[in-house]
Structures are given as structure tokens and as C-alpha cells.
Motif scaffolding. Structure first.
Motif, short mmCIF file in Angstrom:
data_model
loop_
_atom_site.label_atom_id
_atom_site.label_comp_id
_atom_site.label_asym_id
_atom_site.label_seq_id
_atom_site.Cartn_x
_atom_site.Cartn_y
_atom_site.Cartn_z
N LEU A 1 0.83 -1.19 0.00
CA LEU A 1 0.00 0.00 0.00
C LEU A 1 0.87 1.25 0.00
N CYS A 2 0.46 2.22 -0.80
CA CYS A 2 1.10 3.53 -0.82
C CYS A 2 -0.02 4.57 -0.69
N SER B 1 10.12 -2.53 -4.02
CA SER B 1 11.21 -1.57 -4.18
C SER B 1 10.71 -0.13 -4.25
N ASN B 2 9.43 0.08 -4.55
CA ASN B 2 8.88 1.42 -4.64
C ASN B 2 7.86 1.73 -3.54
N ALA B 3 7.73 0.84 -2.58
CA ALA B 3 6.72 1.00 -1.54
C ALA B 3 7.15 2.01 -0.49
N LEU B 4 6.15 2.71 0.04
CA LEU B 4 6.40 3.66 1.11
C LEU B 4 6.55 2.93 2.44
N ILE C 1 14.79 1.08 2.80
CA ILE C 1 14.24 2.12 1.91
C ILE C 1 15.18 2.28 0.72
N ARG C 2 14.61 2.17 -0.45
CA ARG C 2 15.40 2.34 -1.67
C ARG C 2 15.71 3.82 -1.87
#
Length: 141
Positions: free
Chosen positions: A16-17, A29-32, A83-84
Motif C-alpha cells: 500500500l502507498c 522496491s517502490n513501496a512507502l 528504503i530504496r
């Protein structure tokens, strides 16, 4: 010590974002990442949105989500080092390290803490409510 979470959809295996009026799912890799208290606050709304993400077209057309089976988002504990860091953020971390006279790793940790705080404040904000917009400074400056 602060605990941080991502909210994982066990059906889609996406995360979820949520930020203000935007709710979506992204890959890991793009998740908050959210603070513990924020994850708990947004979990109920997230579970409702999860039903929408897994509903089929017929269920969405009928607007009847009561028959949609969704087990609920899973809280996945993560660390700041999960965190990326995007390439366009590298110069901010490097600049802050020089300004604060700290190592790159210390600057990166501070940046990630501010980033999570920023994401968390916007996740809790309801643009249709009566509370003012978050005033937390952007970590990108």
C-alpha cells in the motif's frame, strides 16, 4: 527506537502507498514506509481499499464489496536501510553530510527518518477533512 512498517497485500503481493488523496499499490522496491503509529491509523482504510484492489469487474460494477474476500493488509516490519534511495536523492544526502559534518551513512539515516516522517504525515492527512495540511519540511530540500 522507532518501528517502521510497509503494508503488504497478501493477495496481490503489492504494498500500500497512501499519501493524502492518493491510494495505490506498488512493488516492494517502490513501496512507502510508515511509522508504527501511522500504519495502525491507516490500516482500516487500507483494508477497505484492499477489497477494491482484489475485486473482479463484476463486483466493482455492482458496487457491492461485501462479498469480496480480503484477509487484510499485513504489517511487514522494515528498517530504514530497507528504503530504496533513488539516484536523484543521493546528492541531497551527500550535501547534508557535508553541511552537518557527518558521514554519508549518518546523513542517509537522517534522510530516511525524515522521509518516513514526511510519508507518514501525508498518509494521515485527509484533504477532505478540516485539519490543516502537514507542515513537516520536505526532506528533498
Amino acid at each position: 527506537m522507532e518501528t517502521y512498517y510497509r503494508l503488504k497485500n497478501p493477495v496481490t503481493h503489492m504494498y500500500l502507498c497512501k499519501s493524502a488523496d492518493r491510494i495505490d499499490e506498488a512493488d516492494k522496491s517502490n513501496a512507502l514506509v510508515y511509522k508504527s503509529e501511522t500504519a495502525q491509523k491507516i490500516l482500516h482504510d487500507a483494508d477497505f481499499m484492499g477489497k477494491i484492489f482484489v475485486a473482479n469487474k463484476e463486483q466493482l460494477k455492482s458496487s457491492n464489496l461485501e462479498n469480496v474476500e480480503f484477509p487484510g493488509y499485513e504489517l511487514v516490519e522494515v528498517g530504514l536501510d530497507d528504503i530504496r534511495i533513488l539516484p536523484e536523492w543521493e546528492h541531497i544526502i551527500d550535501r547534508n553530510a557535508k553541511i552537518d559534518h557527518v558521514s554519508y551513512e549518518e546523513s542517509k539515516e537522517d534522510f530516511c527518518k525524515r522521509l518516513v516522517e514526511y510519508w507518514s504525515r501525508w498518509a494521515e492527512y485527509n484533504p477532505f477533512g478540516d485539519k490543516p495540511m502537514p507542515k513537516f519540511p520536505s526532506p528533498f530540500k
